[in-house]
Design an enzyme around this catalytic site. Structure first.
Site, PDB file in Angstrom:
ATOM      1  N   TYR A 158      53.966  54.614  14.605  1.00  0.00           N
ATOM      2  CA  TYR A 158      53.983  54.664  13.137  1.00  0.00           C
ATOM      3  C   TYR A 158      52.639  54.347  12.488  1.00  0.00           C
ATOM      4  O   TYR A 158      52.517  54.403  11.262  1.00  0.00           O
ATOM      5  CB  TYR A 158      55.075  53.719  12.604  1.00  0.00           C
ATOM      6  CG  TYR A 158      56.458  54.143  13.050  1.00  0.00           C
ATOM      7  CD1 TYR A 158      57.031  55.316  12.583  1.00  0.00           C
ATOM      8  CD2 TYR A 158      57.185  53.385  13.967  1.00  0.00           C
ATOM      9  CE1 TYR A 158      58.277  55.738  13.004  1.00  0.00           C
ATOM     10  CE2 TYR A 158      58.442  53.786  14.398  1.00  0.00           C
ATOM     11  CZ  TYR A 158      58.979  54.957  13.912  1.00  0.00           C
ATOM     12  OH  TYR A 158      60.215  55.371  14.336  1.00  0.00           O
ATOM     13  N   ASP A 216      75.346  62.245  -0.083  1.00  0.00           N
ATOM     14  CA  ASP A 216      76.232  62.448  -1.234  1.00  0.00           C
ATOM     15  C   ASP A 216      75.630  61.853  -2.501  1.00  0.00           C
ATOM     16  O   ASP A 216      75.746  62.442  -3.584  1.00  0.00           O
ATOM     17  CB  ASP A 216      77.607  61.819  -0.970  1.00  0.00           C
ATOM     18  CG  ASP A 216      78.405  62.571   0.091  1.00  0.00           C
ATOM     19  OD1 ASP A 216      78.000  63.689   0.468  1.00  0.00           O
ATOM     20  OD2 ASP A 216      79.425  62.030   0.553  1.00  0.00           O
ATOM     21  N   HIS A 254      69.528  60.281   9.703  1.00  0.00           N
ATOM     22  CA  HIS A 254      70.230  60.980  10.782  1.00  0.00           C
ATOM     23  C   HIS A 254      71.713  60.640  10.848  1.00  0.00           C
ATOM     24  O   HIS A 254      72.432  61.198  11.674  1.00  0.00           O
ATOM     25  CB  HIS A 254      69.572  60.628  12.124  1.00  0.00           C
ATOM     26  CG  HIS A 254      68.076  60.669  12.087  1.00  0.00           C
ATOM     27  ND1 HIS A 254      67.364  61.814  11.760  1.00  0.00           N
ATOM     28  CD2 HIS A 254      67.127  59.697  12.282  1.00  0.00           C
ATOM     29  CE1 HIS A 254      66.068  61.552  11.787  1.00  0.00           C
ATOM     30  NE2 HIS A 254      65.899  60.275  12.090  1.00  0.00           N
ATOM     31  N   ARG A 283      67.018  62.646  16.440  1.00  0.00           N
ATOM     32  CA  ARG A 283      66.228  62.601  15.187  1.00  0.00           C
ATOM     33  C   ARG A 283      66.042  63.997  14.581  1.00  0.00           C
ATOM     34  O   ARG A 283      65.456  64.139  13.513  1.00  0.00           O
ATOM     35  CB  ARG A 283      64.844  61.998  15.447  1.00  0.00           C
ATOM     36  CG  ARG A 283      64.881  60.569  15.929  1.00  0.00           C
ATOM     37  CD  ARG A 283      63.473  59.992  16.041  1.00  0.00           C
ATOM     38  NE  ARG A 283      63.469  58.848  16.923  1.00  0.00           N
ATOM     39  CZ  ARG A 283      63.804  57.609  16.564  1.00  0.00           C
ATOM     40  NH1 ARG A 283      64.144  57.352  15.317  1.00  0.00           N
ATOM     41  NH2 ARG A 283      63.788  56.616  17.436  1.00  0.00           N
ATOM     42  N   HIS A 316      59.062  61.934   6.452  1.00  0.00           N
ATOM     43  CA  HIS A 316      59.068  61.145   7.680  1.00  0.00           C
ATOM     44  C   HIS A 316      57.634  60.999   8.149  1.00  0.00           C
ATOM     45  O   HIS A 316      56.866  61.992   8.155  1.00  0.00           O
ATOM     46  CB  HIS A 316      59.911  61.808   8.775  1.00  0.00           C
ATOM     47  CG  HIS A 316      61.354  61.884   8.410  1.00  0.00           C
ATOM     48  ND1 HIS A 316      62.184  60.784   8.455  1.00  0.00           N
ATOM     49  CD2 HIS A 316      62.089  62.906   7.937  1.00  0.00           C
ATOM     50  CE1 HIS A 316      63.380  61.139   8.040  1.00  0.00           C
ATOM     51  NE2 HIS A 316      63.357  62.415   7.710  1.00  0.00           N
ATOM     52  N   ILE A 317      57.278  59.813   8.539  1.00  0.00           N
ATOM     53  CA  ILE A 317      55.909  59.550   8.994  1.00  0.00           C
ATOM     54  C   ILE A 317      55.619  60.351  10.270  1.00  0.00           C
ATOM     55  O   ILE A 317      54.547  60.928  10.428  1.00  0.00           O
ATOM     56  CB  ILE A 317      55.732  58.034   9.236  1.00  0.00           C
ATOM     57  CG1 ILE A 317      55.860  57.290   7.897  1.00  0.00           C
ATOM     58  CG2 ILE A 317      54.399  57.736   9.920  1.00  0.00           C
ATOM     59  CD1 ILE A 317      56.035  55.785   8.046  1.00  0.00           C
TER      60      ILE A 317
HETATM   61  O1  CA2 Z   1      59.096  58.995  11.067  1.00  0.00           O
HETATM   62  C1  CA2 Z   1      59.728  58.392  10.200  1.00  0.00           C
HETATM   63  O2  CA2 Z   1      59.268  58.100   9.093  1.00  0.00           O
HETATM   64  C2  CA2 Z   1      61.151  57.927  10.511  1.00  0.00           C
HETATM   65  O3  CA2 Z   1      61.925  58.083   9.322  1.00  0.00           O
HETATM   66  C3  CA2 Z   1      61.050  56.469  10.898  1.00  0.00           C
HETATM   67  C4  CA2 Z   1      62.398  55.873  11.318  1.00  0.00           C
HETATM   68  C5  CA2 Z   1      63.053  56.735  12.370  1.00  0.00           C
HETATM   69  O4  CA2 Z   1      64.365  56.241  12.632  1.00  0.00           O
HETATM   70  C6  CA2 Z   1      63.159  58.184  11.934  1.00  0.00           C
HETATM   71  O5  CA2 Z   1      63.733  58.926  12.997  1.00  0.00           O
HETATM   72  C7  CA2 Z   1      61.803  58.740  11.604  1.00  0.00           C
HETATM   73  C8  CA2 Z   1      62.221  54.465  11.874  1.00  0.00           C
HETATM   74  C9  CA2 Z   1      61.541  53.522  10.941  1.00  0.00           C
HETATM   75  C10 CA2 Z   1      61.239  52.267  11.687  1.00  0.00           C
HETATM   76  O6  CA2 Z   1      59.949  51.852  11.322  1.00  0.00           O
HETATM   77  C11 CA2 Z   1      59.345  50.929  12.098  1.00  0.00           C
HETATM   78  C12 CA2 Z   1      58.049  50.639  11.782  1.00  0.00           C
HETATM   79  C13 CA2 Z   1      57.349  49.750  12.544  1.00  0.00           C
HETATM   80  C14 CA2 Z   1      57.944  49.136  13.605  1.00  0.00           C
HETATM   81  C15 CA2 Z   1      59.246  49.418  13.922  1.00  0.00           C
HETATM   82  C16 CA2 Z   1      59.947  50.315  13.166  1.00  0.00           C
END
Ligand code: CA2
Length: 155
Positions: A28, A93, A86, A117, A106-107
């Site tokens: 991330y 809704d 997901h 995902r 999404h990042i």
């Molecule tokens: O890519 C994205 O932005 C996601 O929405 C991030 C979600 C993941 O479940 C999606 O599939 C994709 C997870 C966010 C968790 O963020 C963290 C950041 C730092 C450390 C741990 C988790």
């Protein structure tokens, strides 16, 4: 814009995004949630918009934010519902109910990750989805949202 109350966009971040920059940096990146929120505020300001940034680890609170965006006549929503993207028909809704122009962000590139995902319920309620641009996706989302609602960058 006719209604000054409509000059706010809500930027909603879902579960675990409060951990940005502190763990899983290989996935991330190094930016913190505060950096994302500053990027959103700065980008919105370039269009004369205000970014109201919220993060929650609770599905119901994210739904409340969407209802609040409607009550406050927000001009748009940028949402990264994180894992709830997901799983959550309820968030889908809520977004459908309020009919506010929405961009999903999404990042990471969710399509290049695990199969679970690849599908997003919330994306069905958005007019556009951005993934894989890192946190720059939020800047691109606000820029695209501004274009969709007819707001030009300030000189
Ligand atoms: O890519 C994205 O932005 C996601 O929405 C991030 C979600 C993941 O479940 C999606 O599939 C994709 C997870 C966010 C968790 O963020 C963290 C950041 C730092 C450390 C741990 C988790």
């Amino acid at each position: 814009m006719a209604n000054s109350l409509a000059e706010t966009i809500y930027v909603l971040n879902g579960p675990n995004l409060n951990l940005l920059g502190s763990r899983e940096r290989g996935i991330y990146g190094h930016a913190k949630l505060a950096d994302v929120e500053k990027l959103c505020a700065d980008t919105a300001a370039q269009f004369g918009l205000k970014a109201d940034c919220r993060q929650s680890n609770r599905e119901g609170e994210l739904i409340d934010f969407i209802h609040e965006a409607h009550a406050k006549k927000a001009a748009g929503i940028v949402i990264n519902a994180a894992g709830y993207s997901h799983t959550s028909i309820a968030l889908h809704d809520a977004l459908m109910a309020v009919k506010i122009p929405t961009v999903e962000v999404h990042i990471t590139n969710i399509h290049a990750r695990e199969d679970f995902r690849h599908h997003s319920f919330t994306a069905r309620a958005a007019f556009a989805t951005l993934c894989g641009f890192g946190i720059d996706g939020y800047r691109l989302a606000i820029s695209g949202l501004a274009a969709r609602i007819g707001v030009k960058a300030k000189a």
